[in-house]
Design a protein around this motif. Structure first.
Motif, mmCIF file in Angstrom:
data_model
loop_
_atom_site.group_PDB
_atom_site.id
_atom_site.type_symbol
_atom_site.label_atom_id
_atom_site.label_comp_id
_atom_site.label_asym_id
_atom_site.label_seq_id
_atom_site.Cartn_x
_atom_site.Cartn_y
_atom_site.Cartn_z
ATOM 1 N N PRO A 1 -20.554 -28.779 -28.024
ATOM 2 C CA PRO A 1 -21.819 -29.003 -27.925
ATOM 3 C C PRO A 1 -22.650 -28.394 -26.636
ATOM 4 O O PRO A 1 -22.082 -28.168 -25.386
ATOM 5 C CB PRO A 1 -22.011 -30.581 -27.877
ATOM 6 C CG PRO A 1 -20.694 -30.915 -28.490
ATOM 7 C CD PRO A 1 -19.927 -29.758 -27.975
ATOM 8 N N ILE A 2 -23.818 -27.699 -26.690
ATOM 9 C CA ILE A 2 -24.428 -27.102 -25.719
ATOM 10 C C ILE A 2 -26.058 -27.697 -25.956
ATOM 11 O O ILE A 2 -26.708 -27.770 -26.842
ATOM 12 C CB ILE A 2 -24.417 -25.530 -26.023
ATOM 13 C CG1 ILE A 2 -23.068 -25.031 -26.090
ATOM 14 C CG2 ILE A 2 -25.453 -24.736 -24.852
ATOM 15 C CD1 ILE A 2 -22.863 -23.655 -26.181
ATOM 16 N N TRP A 3 -26.371 -27.835 -24.477
ATOM 17 C CA TRP A 3 -28.006 -28.198 -24.381
ATOM 18 C C TRP A 3 -28.477 -27.263 -23.522
ATOM 19 O O TRP A 3 -27.967 -27.053 -22.307
ATOM 20 C CB TRP A 3 -28.046 -29.846 -23.939
ATOM 21 C CG TRP A 3 -29.321 -30.457 -23.868
ATOM 22 C CD1 TRP A 3 -30.534 -29.686 -23.620
ATOM 23 C CD2 TRP A 3 -29.543 -31.548 -24.202
ATOM 24 N NE1 TRP A 3 -31.721 -30.668 -23.780
ATOM 25 C CE2 TRP A 3 -31.147 -32.034 -24.075
ATOM 26 C CE3 TRP A 3 -28.770 -32.837 -24.441
ATOM 27 C CZ2 TRP A 3 -31.641 -32.991 -24.374
ATOM 28 C CZ3 TRP A 3 -29.439 -34.159 -24.913
ATOM 29 C CH2 TRP A 3 -30.821 -33.996 -24.795
ATOM 30 N N VAL B 1 -17.787 -31.838 -18.535
ATOM 31 C CA VAL B 1 -18.874 -31.131 -18.827
ATOM 32 C C VAL B 1 -19.194 -29.894 -17.789
ATOM 33 O O VAL B 1 -18.935 -30.196 -16.601
ATOM 34 C CB VAL B 1 -20.246 -32.031 -18.905
ATOM 35 C CG1 VAL B 1 -21.403 -31.185 -18.908
ATOM 36 C CG2 VAL B 1 -20.029 -33.100 -20.085
ATOM 37 N N CYS C 1 -20.930 -19.702 -17.408
ATOM 38 C CA CYS C 1 -20.813 -20.391 -18.725
ATOM 39 C C CYS C 1 -20.469 -19.403 -19.679
ATOM 40 O O CYS C 1 -19.673 -19.880 -20.761
ATOM 41 C CB CYS C 1 -22.215 -21.178 -18.959
ATOM 42 S SG CYS C 1 -22.074 -23.036 -18.402
ATOM 43 N N GLY D 1 -18.472 -30.316 -23.406
ATOM 44 C CA GLY D 1 -19.767 -29.616 -23.751
ATOM 45 C C GLY D 1 -20.281 -28.823 -22.573
ATOM 46 O O GLY D 1 -19.815 -28.813 -21.538
ATOM 47 N N ALA E 1 -24.087 -27.506 -20.521
ATOM 48 C CA ALA E 1 -25.668 -27.561 -20.226
ATOM 49 C C ALA E 1 -25.874 -26.319 -19.463
ATOM 50 O O ALA E 1 -25.413 -25.720 -18.483
ATOM 51 C CB ALA E 1 -25.759 -28.966 -19.562
ATOM 52 N N VAL F 1 -28.861 -35.696 -21.128
ATOM 53 C CA VAL F 1 -27.957 -34.664 -21.305
ATOM 54 C C VAL F 1 -26.520 -34.948 -21.519
ATOM 55 O O VAL F 1 -25.688 -34.664 -22.465
ATOM 56 C CB VAL F 1 -28.104 -33.568 -20.553
ATOM 57 C CG1 VAL F 1 -27.234 -32.430 -20.661
ATOM 58 C CG2 VAL F 1 -29.549 -32.890 -20.531
ATOM 59 N N TRP G 1 -25.446 -37.295 -24.418
ATOM 60 C CA TRP G 1 -25.114 -36.598 -25.737
ATOM 61 C C TRP G 1 -24.137 -35.761 -25.702
ATOM 62 O O TRP G 1 -23.101 -35.458 -26.624
ATOM 63 C CB TRP G 1 -26.620 -35.567 -25.962
ATOM 64 C CG TRP G 1 -26.621 -34.849 -27.371
ATOM 65 C CD1 TRP G 1 -26.792 -35.476 -28.545
ATOM 66 C CD2 TRP G 1 -26.206 -33.556 -27.539
ATOM 67 N NE1 TRP G 1 -26.526 -34.638 -29.543
ATOM 68 C CE2 TRP G 1 -26.381 -33.462 -29.005
ATOM 69 C CE3 TRP G 1 -25.863 -32.477 -26.640
ATOM 70 C CZ2 TRP G 1 -25.944 -32.284 -29.595
ATOM 71 C CZ3 TRP G 1 -25.825 -30.978 -27.243
ATOM 72 C CH2 TRP G 1 -25.852 -30.998 -28.671
ATOM 73 N N LEU G 2 -23.760 -34.935 -24.595
ATOM 74 C CA LEU G 2 -22.318 -33.899 -24.382
ATOM 75 C C LEU G 2 -21.137 -34.825 -24.446
ATOM 76 O O LEU G 2 -20.365 -34.211 -25.219
ATOM 77 C CB LEU G 2 -22.602 -33.125 -23.277
ATOM 78 C CG LEU G 2 -23.861 -31.960 -23.309
ATOM 79 C CD1 LEU G 2 -23.823 -31.336 -21.968
ATOM 80 C CD2 LEU G 2 -23.554 -31.261 -24.464
ATOM 81 N N ARG H 1 -19.532 -37.241 -26.072
ATOM 82 C CA ARG H 1 -19.331 -38.014 -27.463
ATOM 83 C C ARG H 1 -18.139 -38.437 -27.901
ATOM 84 O O ARG H 1 -17.306 -37.551 -27.576
ATOM 85 C CB ARG H 1 -20.496 -37.527 -28.466
ATOM 86 C CG ARG H 1 -21.918 -37.438 -28.026
ATOM 87 C CD ARG H 1 -22.887 -36.782 -28.826
ATOM 88 N NE ARG H 1 -22.163 -35.384 -29.381
ATOM 89 C CZ ARG H 1 -23.036 -34.801 -30.233
ATOM 90 N NH1 ARG H 1 -23.994 -35.068 -31.038
ATOM 91 N NH2 ARG H 1 -22.657 -33.473 -30.547
#
Length: 293
Positions: free
Chosen positions: A234-236, A185, A196, A211, A213, A287, A290-291, A293
């Motif tokens: 995936p991005i938060w 991550v 990023c 993912g 963040a 966070v 969720w990333l 997974r």
């Protein structure tokens, strides 16, 4: 009441299958709890997009003055555990792009997952290793990762241009190789989000990520057309509603474009929060789980 043979068989089968039919519990999370009562008990003021977009209550008197023994300089002792320093060390990694100074928390290889934190302008690896400032949130991140068998890297980014992006792409490749291709991550704060953005255009680096963040980051209009978007990475996002450096509305617009294109994306907006609020308030356990997974 007597149970028939048929009913007994059904009951027996149910006992075997029932645990597998239950929803995944907290114990199934990759990242286990650490002081969740202090960091994760946040009040959601608004939720939309099926819970992907949330507005979270933030109050300076409570979340800074009530949390710190010296506001913005030292958090109260109950928010931290310094035992994690036993598995922390500074390293200079000999990467293909050149030597890179990092702080590492956790094992050097065979880790279950890796988290890489990129600081903003004027920072270095010390920022991401700081235990007592930022409301203890970096200390929590370090403990969450180490106690769950992961590795945390806080590199000193030498520049926020192509050279800096190349350094972090090399660190991502190193972490992936050391772990045996387990999840990585990448988390970027403030101006560190330039890294990023650069990584999002690098298909090889993206392929090694689970993912991203982005905390109080700069909106990147090219993100919806990047390699990360094509890979549905995936991005938060976390952002303060009163961020005077990067407007929240601009970042929310990027989130909307990604979501409309079908990319897994989430956004946490801290109501009344400033530019630095996400570094203090981001719920790292939520966070990361969720990333990864």
């Amino acid at each position: 009441m007597q149970m028939s043979t048929a009913h007994f068989r059904i009951a027996a089968i149910s006992c075997v299958l029932f645990p597998f039919l239950l929803p995944a519990s907290a114990s199934a999370d990759v990242v286990g709890p650490f002081k969740d009562d202090l960091f994760s008990a946040q009040t959601v003021l608004e939720s939309r997009d099926g819970g992907d977009f949330t507005v979270v209550d933030y109050d300076e008197m409570r979340d800074i003055n009530g949390r710190d023994s010296i506001p913005e300089r030292r958090v109260k002792d109950r928010y931290v555990s310094l035992k994690v320093r036993r598995v922390q060390e500074n390293q200079t990694l000999p990467l293909p792009t050149g030597p890179l100074e990092v702080g590492r928390v956790g094992q050097d290889q065979g880790q279950a997952f890796t988290v890489i934190f990129i600081h903003g302008r004027g920072g270095d690896r010390r920022l991401g290793l700081n235990d007592i400032s930022f409301g203890g949130n970096f200390n929590r991140l370090k403990n969450l990762v180490a106690e769950s068998g992961g590795t945390y890297y806080a590199p000193s980014v030498r520049s926020f241009d192509e050279k800096g992006v190349a350094d972090i792409a090399a660190l991502i490749a190193h972490a992936s190789a050391q772990s045996g291709d387990r999840p990585v991550v990448l988390a970027c704060a403030s101006m560190g989000s330039f890294i990023c953005s650069g990584i999002s255009r690098d298909a090889e680096a993206v392929s090694k990520l689970a993912g991203m963040a982005i905390l109080g980051g700069a909106p990147d209009p090219a993100l919806p057309k990047s390699a990360a978007a094509k890979a549905r990475l995936p991005i938060w996002f976390t952002h303060g509603s009163r961020d005077s450096v990067y407007a929240a509305e601009d970042q929310i617009a990027i989130y909307g474009k990604l979501r409309n294109a079908g990319q897994p994306v989430r956004f946490t907006l801290f109501e009344t929060g400033s530019h630095g609020t996400p570094v203090r308030m981001t719920d790292w356990r939520s966070v990361l789980n969720w990333l990864i997974r």
